[in-house]
Design an enzyme around this catalytic site. Structure first.
Site, mmCIF file in Angstrom:
data_model
loop_
_atom_site.group_PDB
_atom_site.id
_atom_site.type_symbol
_atom_site.label_atom_id
_atom_site.label_comp_id
_atom_site.label_asym_id
_atom_site.label_seq_id
_atom_site.Cartn_x
_atom_site.Cartn_y
_atom_site.Cartn_z
ATOM 1 N N GLN A 80 -8.607 45.893 -20.225
ATOM 2 C CA GLN A 80 -8.814 45.229 -21.461
ATOM 3 C C GLN A 80 -8.267 43.642 -21.240
ATOM 4 O O GLN A 80 -8.940 42.940 -22.397
ATOM 5 C CB GLN A 80 -7.796 46.129 -22.569
ATOM 6 C CG GLN A 80 -6.296 45.946 -21.849
ATOM 7 C CD GLN A 80 -6.000 47.101 -21.201
ATOM 8 O OE1 GLN A 80 -6.667 47.661 -20.421
ATOM 9 N NE2 GLN A 80 -4.698 47.896 -21.142
ATOM 10 N N ASN A 138 -5.694 45.967 -10.019
ATOM 11 C CA ASN A 138 -6.095 47.140 -9.302
ATOM 12 C C ASN A 138 -7.646 47.434 -9.534
ATOM 13 O O ASN A 138 -8.365 46.591 -9.992
ATOM 14 C CB ASN A 138 -5.334 47.978 -9.981
ATOM 15 C CG ASN A 138 -5.318 48.314 -11.513
ATOM 16 O OD1 ASN A 138 -6.534 47.877 -11.916
ATOM 17 N ND2 ASN A 138 -4.671 48.963 -12.300
ATOM 18 N N SER A 159 -5.776 45.263 -1.275
ATOM 19 C CA SER A 159 -5.406 44.038 -0.154
ATOM 20 C C SER A 159 -5.381 44.813 0.931
ATOM 21 O O SER A 159 -5.337 45.952 1.248
ATOM 22 C CB SER A 159 -3.835 43.619 -0.634
ATOM 23 O OG SER A 159 -3.756 42.826 0.079
ATOM 24 N N GLN A 184 2.140 44.572 3.628
ATOM 25 C CA GLN A 184 0.819 44.764 3.270
ATOM 26 C C GLN A 184 0.465 46.060 2.670
ATOM 27 O O GLN A 184 0.125 46.437 1.577
ATOM 28 C CB GLN A 184 -0.414 44.479 4.160
ATOM 29 C CG GLN A 184 -1.637 43.988 3.795
ATOM 30 C CD GLN A 184 -1.494 42.886 2.690
ATOM 31 O OE1 GLN A 184 -2.264 42.691 1.718
ATOM 32 N NE2 GLN A 184 -0.802 41.799 3.065
ATOM 33 N N HIS A 212 1.756 46.920 -1.022
ATOM 34 C CA HIS A 212 1.104 46.450 -1.864
ATOM 35 C C HIS A 212 0.692 47.695 -2.956
ATOM 36 O O HIS A 212 0.677 47.674 -4.237
ATOM 37 C CB HIS A 212 -0.172 45.639 -1.687
ATOM 38 C CG HIS A 212 0.166 44.233 -1.628
ATOM 39 N ND1 HIS A 212 0.374 43.464 -2.914
ATOM 40 C CD2 HIS A 212 0.264 43.194 -0.538
ATOM 41 C CE1 HIS A 212 0.587 42.089 -2.417
ATOM 42 N NE2 HIS A 212 0.565 42.032 -1.011
ATOM 43 N N GLU A 249 -9.104 40.379 4.942
ATOM 44 C CA GLU A 249 -8.786 39.376 3.783
ATOM 45 C C GLU A 249 -7.499 38.660 4.395
ATOM 46 O O GLU A 249 -7.445 37.372 4.382
ATOM 47 C CB GLU A 249 -7.862 40.353 2.688
ATOM 48 C CG GLU A 249 -7.313 39.418 1.789
ATOM 49 C CD GLU A 249 -6.490 40.237 0.773
ATOM 50 O OE1 GLU A 249 -6.176 39.689 -0.418
ATOM 51 O OE2 GLU A 249 -5.983 41.358 0.935
ATOM 52 N N HIS A 250 -6.917 39.192 5.223
ATOM 53 C CA HIS A 250 -5.582 38.249 5.698
ATOM 54 C C HIS A 250 -5.707 38.761 7.554
ATOM 55 O O HIS A 250 -6.010 39.770 7.840
ATOM 56 C CB HIS A 250 -4.224 38.967 5.594
ATOM 57 C CG HIS A 250 -3.745 38.630 4.204
ATOM 58 N ND1 HIS A 250 -4.158 39.635 3.308
ATOM 59 C CD2 HIS A 250 -3.641 37.618 3.304
ATOM 60 C CE1 HIS A 250 -3.606 39.403 1.953
ATOM 61 N NE2 HIS A 250 -3.275 37.972 2.153
ATOM 62 N N ASP A 258 1.654 34.311 1.132
ATOM 63 C CA ASP A 258 1.663 35.004 0.003
ATOM 64 C C ASP A 258 2.507 34.154 -1.083
ATOM 65 O O ASP A 258 2.155 34.261 -2.414
ATOM 66 C CB ASP A 258 2.140 36.514 0.154
ATOM 67 C CG ASP A 258 1.273 37.527 0.407
ATOM 68 O OD1 ASP A 258 0.089 37.343 0.030
ATOM 69 O OD2 ASP A 258 1.625 38.570 0.654
ATOM 70 N N HIS A 290 -45.521 17.822 -14.313
ATOM 71 C CA HIS A 290 -44.635 17.199 -13.299
ATOM 72 C C HIS A 290 -45.022 15.711 -12.905
ATOM 73 O O HIS A 290 -44.614 14.908 -12.571
ATOM 74 C CB HIS A 290 -44.244 18.176 -12.195
ATOM 75 C CG HIS A 290 -43.319 19.396 -12.343
ATOM 76 N ND1 HIS A 290 -43.334 20.495 -13.383
ATOM 77 C CD2 HIS A 290 -41.777 19.300 -12.000
ATOM 78 C CE1 HIS A 290 -42.325 20.991 -13.177
ATOM 79 N NE2 HIS A 290 -41.653 20.498 -12.384
#
Length: 431
Positions: free
Chosen positions: A187, A210, A234, A256, A259, A323-324, A357, A416
């Site tokens: 939302q 999430n 993650s 990690q 998370h 990601e990491h 982080d 053109h």
């Protein structure tokens, strides 16, 4: 603990490293319903969703000046000091990303250049549920301010008592963000994408979240609102060998795993005994974690892989595109030069992923789920658009004009060609 796989063949890598699969059918319909209700009912829908999802009944969506001041007063002094240190490092790193405007004469009389201009209105989403990520306020707010975005909207879910975690508000005030709203989940993404009576519509939305937040961001991006990147749960991959510290690695994997239940951790090692030692260290360290239940479920979807050598290790890492990526081997710097796909890389035994982080200076908003093959993490560039400019003199159009005419005619685009021909005729006649 980690499920151990020994010397898998390349054709097995994809199945071994498969990310957790989300139940997308129900997810998409639920998120679409939320987006539709917010678009139709505005603030009314937001108040209703706050009660439904966050069990929070509030009278106003926007955080007041008094609430910002109260959060400043109630935030622990030592935490403030830590946040300020992180602020300085993140600011320093992102400030240096400013590019000089470079003008290029492609030929005599033809000058081209590129200029970074701020995105006017940006929305920042800051998770505040099981983990209030005040660090994300710094990671997103600082480059937005450096870029010069004229309007910055921040949305974060309220607690059941109707308040926002004070550290989130303190970080917002430190960065200079005043438009903070008590709304979370899909939302919040809808509110920033469509606008409501209280919340202004933005041009681009940033921030982790999430699976509902992620789905909402992807849906609104198809309707004209830009997003930072496709991002999901993650993840971290650690590369190790016989020289690696098992306790360090276990702590990195657990940092990690805590998370979320859908997070994934992967360990690649050339040494079998190291894999066993890491599992023992995980078993010991996990007992003291407040988020043990979450970490345990995350680890159930995670894996440790024994590989034959560092060459195979790097091939698997680049295929996974984490990601990491933590490189904890004895030749960490050498392997770092072989990285092709990763969101952010951490080199050596004393560079934990936690540093990125929070406070080293790099940005922690990064591509997940393999998106690092094509996407970069958030940076100063994320809050700007690069606009090209060009200026042609009379001499320049005389020189370049015939080239343009020939190409336009070959593509059968007469208008053109005419745009150039008229100018050349004008100059030829001296008018």
């Amino acid at each position: 603990m980690l499920t151990i796989k020994k010397y898998p063949k390349p054709e097995q890598w994809a199945s071994i490293l498969q990310r957790p699969v989300l139940e997308t059918d129900f997810l998409e319909s639920a998120v679409r319903n939320i987006l539709t209700r917010v678009k139709a009912s505005g603030d009314k829908a937001l108040f209703e969703f706050n009660e439904q999802f966050d069990k929070s009944k509030i009278d106003a969506l926007q955080v007041s000046e008094d609430e910002l001041k109260s959060a400043d007063d109630s935030t622990d002094v030592t935490l403030k000091t830590a946040i300020k240190q992180a602020y300085e490092n993140i600011y320093t790193f992102h400030k240096e990303q400013k590019r000089e405007e470079l003008r290029v004469d492609t030929m005599p009389g033809v000058t081209c250049w590129r200029k970074a201009l701020p995105i006017e209105k940006v929305g920042l989403y800051i998770p505040g549920g099981t983990a209030p990520l005040f660090s994300s306020v710094l990671m997103l707010g600082i480059p937005a301010k450096i870029a010069g975005c004229s309007e910055i909207v921040l949305c974060t879910p309220p607690q059941p008592d109707g308040n926002i975690n004070p550290a989130i508000l303190y970080a917002a005030k430190l960065v200079g963000i005043t438009k903070v709203y008590k709304v979370g989940g899909a939302q919040a993404i809808a509110a920033m994408a469509y606008g409501t009576e209280s919340i202004a519509r933005v041009d681009k939305i940033f921030g982790p979240g999430n699976q509902y937040v992620t789905a909402a961001k992807q849906m609104v991006s198809l309707q004209g609102t830009a997003i930072d990147m496709p991002a999901g749960p993650s993840e971290v991959m650690v590369l190790a060998d016989e020289s690696s510290n098992a306790d360090f690695i276990a702590s990195d994997l657990l940092s990690q795993a805590e998370h979320g239940k859908d997070s994934q951790v992967v360990l690649l090692s050339t040494d079998e005994s190291l894999l066993e030692s890491v599992n023992k260290a995980i078993e010991k360290q996990i007992e003291s974690l407040p988020r043990k239940v979450i970490a345990v479920e995350s680890l159930s979807k995670s894996v440790g892989v024994l590989v034959k050598d560092t060459a195979e290790m790097m091939q698997m890492s680049n295929a996974y595109a984490p990601e990491h990526l933590i490189i904890a081997t004895k030749n960490a710097e050498t392997l770092a030069d072989q990285v092709i796909n990763a969101g952010s890389v951490f080199i050596g035994a004393f560079t934990p992923e936690s540093a990125g982080d929070y406070a080293s200076g790099t940005n922690h908003t990064l591509p997940t789920n393999g998106a690092a093959r094509a996407y970069s993490g958030v940076s100063l560039d994320s809050f700007t658009k690069q606009v090209t400019f060009q200026q042609i003199t009379e001499g320049g159009i005389k020189s370049l004009g015939p080239t343009i005419e020939l190409m336009a005619e070959a593509e059968e685009l007469a208008a053109h060609k005419n745009a150039v021909s008229l100018r050349l005729k004008y100059l030829e006649n001296g008018n």
